[in-house]
Design an enzyme around this catalytic site. Sequence first.
Site, PDB file in Angstrom:
ATOM      1  N   CYS A 197      -2.061  -1.951   7.381  1.00  0.00           N
ATOM      2  CA  CYS A 197      -1.528  -1.754   8.732  1.00  0.00           C
ATOM      3  C   CYS A 197      -1.641  -0.269   9.088  1.00  0.00           C
ATOM      4  CB  CYS A 197      -0.077  -2.223   8.803  1.00  0.00           C
ATOM      5  SG  CYS A 197       1.091  -1.150   7.928  1.00  0.00           S
ATOM      6  N   ASP A 199       5.404 -19.746   8.328  1.00  0.00           N
ATOM      7  CA  ASP A 199       5.727 -20.870   9.214  1.00  0.00           C
ATOM      8  C   ASP A 199       7.192 -20.899   9.635  1.00  0.00           C
ATOM      9  OD1 ASP A 199       3.097 -21.526   8.869  1.00  0.00           O
ATOM     10  OD2 ASP A 199       3.471 -23.229   7.558  1.00  0.00           O
ATOM     11  N   GLU A 202       0.817  -1.215   0.000  1.00  0.00           N
ATOM     12  CA  GLU A 202       0.000   0.000   0.000  1.00  0.00           C
ATOM     13  C   GLU A 202       0.850   1.264   0.000  1.00  0.00           C
ATOM     14  OE1 GLU A 202      -2.247  -3.192   2.385  1.00  0.00           O
ATOM     15  OE2 GLU A 202      -0.182  -2.480   2.210  1.00  0.00           O
TER      16      GLU A 202
END
Length: 178
Positions: free
Chosen positions: A104, A176, A76
Amino acid sequence: MTSPLDEVSPHGASPSAPTSISAGDESHLLRAIAVAALARANGNHPFGAILVTADGTIIESQNSVVTGNDPTGHAETNLVRLASARLDKAALRSSTLYTSTEPCAMCSGAIYWAGIGRVAYALPEQDLGAMVPSQDGEPTLDLPCREVFARGGGTVIVAGPALVAEAREVHRGFWDAR
């Protein structure tokens, strides 16, 4: 379903764009998710954003945090830089920024200061936070974009979440090992 924070204006201005997600919005969100997949394929974090102006002009941007070695290289903020250099304030105000994941706090600030009138997002920030409890040893910042926009003096229309399963898929396995 909308919330009081969907239409953020301290001056009581009526919104000029819907807070719900249309079929056209879904098409643009799917493109933002595809741009997120490109960012991942290019070695960056899986986030993508597109801006669609009232006349149909489309500007796209990927996350570049890793390859640009820049923690502010979110999709963004990169898109705001590109769009602000190409469009005037009126065009930005009448545009919608579509993003694969809820912006965010930093990106919301950039969107706000650029004067972009509407944001539509796929994956909610809280879902991302569940996948990424910390990044580089820092906890994630839990501050939804609606709350950031609500603190400003202007109006930013927010629509989302939508297409959550599709947006979650681009993140599968990425966080992960981090």
